[in-house]
Design a protein around this motif. Sequence first.
Motif, PDB file in Angstrom:
ATOM      1  N   THR A 143      41.883  49.348  47.754  1.00 12.91           N
ATOM      2  CA  THR A 143      41.469  50.901  47.924  1.00 12.91           C
ATOM      3  C   THR A 143      42.662  51.728  47.388  1.00 12.91           C
ATOM      4  O   THR A 143      42.278  52.991  47.716  1.00 12.91           O
ATOM      5  CB  THR A 143      41.250  51.010  49.626  1.00 12.91           C
ATOM      6  N   GLN A 144      43.496  51.332  47.153  1.00 10.10           N
ATOM      7  CA  GLN A 144      44.644  52.196  46.586  1.00 10.10           C
ATOM      8  C   GLN A 144      44.704  52.178  45.099  1.00 10.10           C
ATOM      9  O   GLN A 144      45.297  51.106  44.604  1.00 10.10           O
ATOM     10  CB  GLN A 144      46.124  51.699  47.068  1.00 10.10           C
ATOM     11  N   SER A 186      33.297  55.791  61.019  1.00  9.60           N
ATOM     12  CA  SER A 186      34.491  55.298  60.447  1.00  9.60           C
ATOM     13  C   SER A 186      34.330  53.812  60.097  1.00  9.60           C
ATOM     14  O   SER A 186      34.955  53.112  59.167  1.00  9.60           O
ATOM     15  CB  SER A 186      35.665  55.264  61.495  1.00  9.60           C
ATOM     16  N   ARG A 189      32.465  54.229  56.718  1.00 11.42           N
ATOM     17  CA  ARG A 189      33.244  54.507  55.550  1.00 11.42           C
ATOM     18  C   ARG A 189      34.297  53.344  55.360  1.00 11.42           C
ATOM     19  O   ARG A 189      34.624  53.029  54.142  1.00 11.42           O
ATOM     20  CB  ARG A 189      33.979  55.871  56.211  1.00 11.42           C
ATOM     21  N   GLY A 190      34.859  52.641  56.336  1.00  8.79           N
ATOM     22  CA  GLY A 190      35.721  51.656  56.089  1.00  8.79           C
ATOM     23  C   GLY A 190      35.001  50.433  55.286  1.00  8.79           C
ATOM     24  O   GLY A 190      35.806  50.040  54.159  1.00  8.79           O
ATOM     25  N   GLU A 193      34.577  51.702  51.775  1.00  9.15           N
ATOM     26  CA  GLU A 193      35.796  51.589  50.752  1.00  9.15           C
ATOM     27  C   GLU A 193      36.337  50.742  50.325  1.00  9.15           C
ATOM     28  O   GLU A 193      36.717  50.625  49.105  1.00  9.15           O
ATOM     29  CB  GLU A 193      36.941  52.654  51.813  1.00  9.15           C
ATOM     30  N   VAL A 194      36.203  49.635  51.173  1.00 12.59           N
ATOM     31  CA  VAL A 194      36.756  48.196  50.537  1.00 12.59           C
ATOM     32  C   VAL A 194      35.714  47.464  49.956  1.00 12.59           C
ATOM     33  O   VAL A 194      36.015  47.122  48.597  1.00 12.59           O
ATOM     34  CB  VAL A 194      37.198  47.482  51.960  1.00 12.59           C
ATOM     35  N   PHE A 197      33.487  50.855  47.032  1.00 11.06           N
ATOM     36  CA  PHE A 197      34.581  51.480  46.086  1.00 11.06           C
ATOM     37  C   PHE A 197      35.856  50.569  45.718  1.00 11.06           C
ATOM     38  O   PHE A 197      36.271  50.588  44.426  1.00 11.06           O
ATOM     39  CB  PHE A 197      35.176  52.596  46.752  1.00 11.06           C
ATOM     40  N   GLY A 198      36.389  49.968  46.374  1.00 16.33           N
ATOM     41  CA  GLY A 198      37.556  49.007  46.048  1.00 16.33           C
ATOM     42  C   GLY A 198      37.368  48.033  44.936  1.00 16.33           C
ATOM     43  O   GLY A 198      37.973  48.020  44.189  1.00 16.33           O
ATOM     44  N   ASN A 201      36.556  49.724  41.644  1.00 16.91           N
ATOM     45  CA  ASN A 201      37.624  50.131  40.876  1.00 16.91           C
ATOM     46  C   ASN A 201      38.346  48.971  40.205  1.00 16.91           C
ATOM     47  O   ASN A 201      38.809  49.020  39.252  1.00 16.91           O
ATOM     48  CB  ASN A 201      38.772  50.850  41.925  1.00 16.91           C
ATOM     49  N   SER A 238      27.386  48.254  52.654  1.00 14.32           N
ATOM     50  CA  SER A 238      28.238  48.344  51.589  1.00 14.32           C
ATOM     51  C   SER A 238      28.038  46.916  50.603  1.00 14.32           C
ATOM     52  O   SER A 238      28.396  47.281  49.327  1.00 14.32           O
ATOM     53  CB  SER A 238      29.683  48.040  52.215  1.00 14.32           C
TER      54      SER A 238
END
Length: 412
Positions: A143-144, A186, A189-190, A193-194, A197-198, A201, A238
């Motif tokens: 996620t970073q 949350s 979204r959590g 995000e992982v 989107f993670g 990426n 997700s």
Amino acid sequence: MEDYALSFWIYMGVMSVFVGGAMKKVLASHISAVPTLVAWLCVTVLVVRLCSLWPPAVLALAILCAVCYLLSGRGAPAHTLPTEGKAVLITGCDSGFGKATAHQLDALGFEVFATVLDLSGPGAVDLQRTCSSRLTLLQMDITQPQDVQQAFLTTKAKLGLRGLWGLVNNAGVCVNFGDAELSLMSNYRGCMEVNFFGTLNVTKMFLPLLRLAQGRLVTVSSPAGEQPFPCLAAYGASKAALGMFINTLRHELEPWGVKVSTILPSAFKTGQSINFEYWDKQYKNFVQNLSPGLLEEYGEEYMLETKELFQCHAKTAAEDLSPVINTITDALLSPQPQVRYYAGPGVGLMYFIYCYFPLSLSDKFLQRLFMKKKCHEQRHTKATIDSMVHQRFTGLQDVSLHTGQVTFFPVQ
């Protein structure tokens, strides 16, 4: 009479082969076997018709089946590609599927890049201690973006012009608890995000290296992304987004020679799923952040039973991770890897029911897995009673008061 008896037993033997082959396809764990199953059944019908019209065909078919059986038994073992000089990057190797896959691929001779959240954690330490010098540990939180960028630069520098043979998207999380209405934003979204989107990426970042090697993209997804599992809305949404992205890539990468596979595992004991303290913590956080209105409507007992249901599924999940690890290996080494792999007990049957049975039956199948809650039945009964009362009172046209009594005038 004796000739008739002999023909009968030969006939029964031949039909056993055909019907047994059909049943084997029914019980097979891959949905791709269904067309073959249909073909088997059609051939069975033709054989029955042929034998009734021309009895000598029974003996001919018996001989043919015997020859085919002997030839199939002498077949050469399945061919796999060599591992020498091939590099694979695996995400989420702190534990579970990722860690076990890193072990196996390293043992097979791959150059493995294993990403972990914590380089000093027990999973990373164990990999460093037990694997060969070919394995490289990389710290990466998917996620970073800066972590993903640094992992890419390190991998590219070590590979040079060779390219990356395999990218195994394994990292994921199930930040979810309870019904879709009760799940916190949350949580949604959590998971996105992982899991979406993670992974998106990481995949976009490493695609140039995959195209260079004409390699393999392997993604560990979930049946929850394709089937409406109750209590898994955030996680399933997700994974559904991830599935659409990966399937789109499968078409787009075909001209580049990159093969794309998706792994769909059943329930296994991995990560936090076997940590009961984790579920207790999730439950406390869940109840504390739930709105008073929803907490009153559903009742805390209902949420507690949901937590216990999740813990019960975690207890009964499979411990042997080899079905998933073997499918990942096959997707990397098979000359013609499958687009979809169904890994683990029961998942093939579940997909068969979902895809080919009436929707009402597949819904009952899922509800029996996830809706065994007594509180759910009580809530359904209460809702039915409330509805009946509501309908009764909305059917009243006028109310008159007479000496403290209420007189009702129903609508005609």
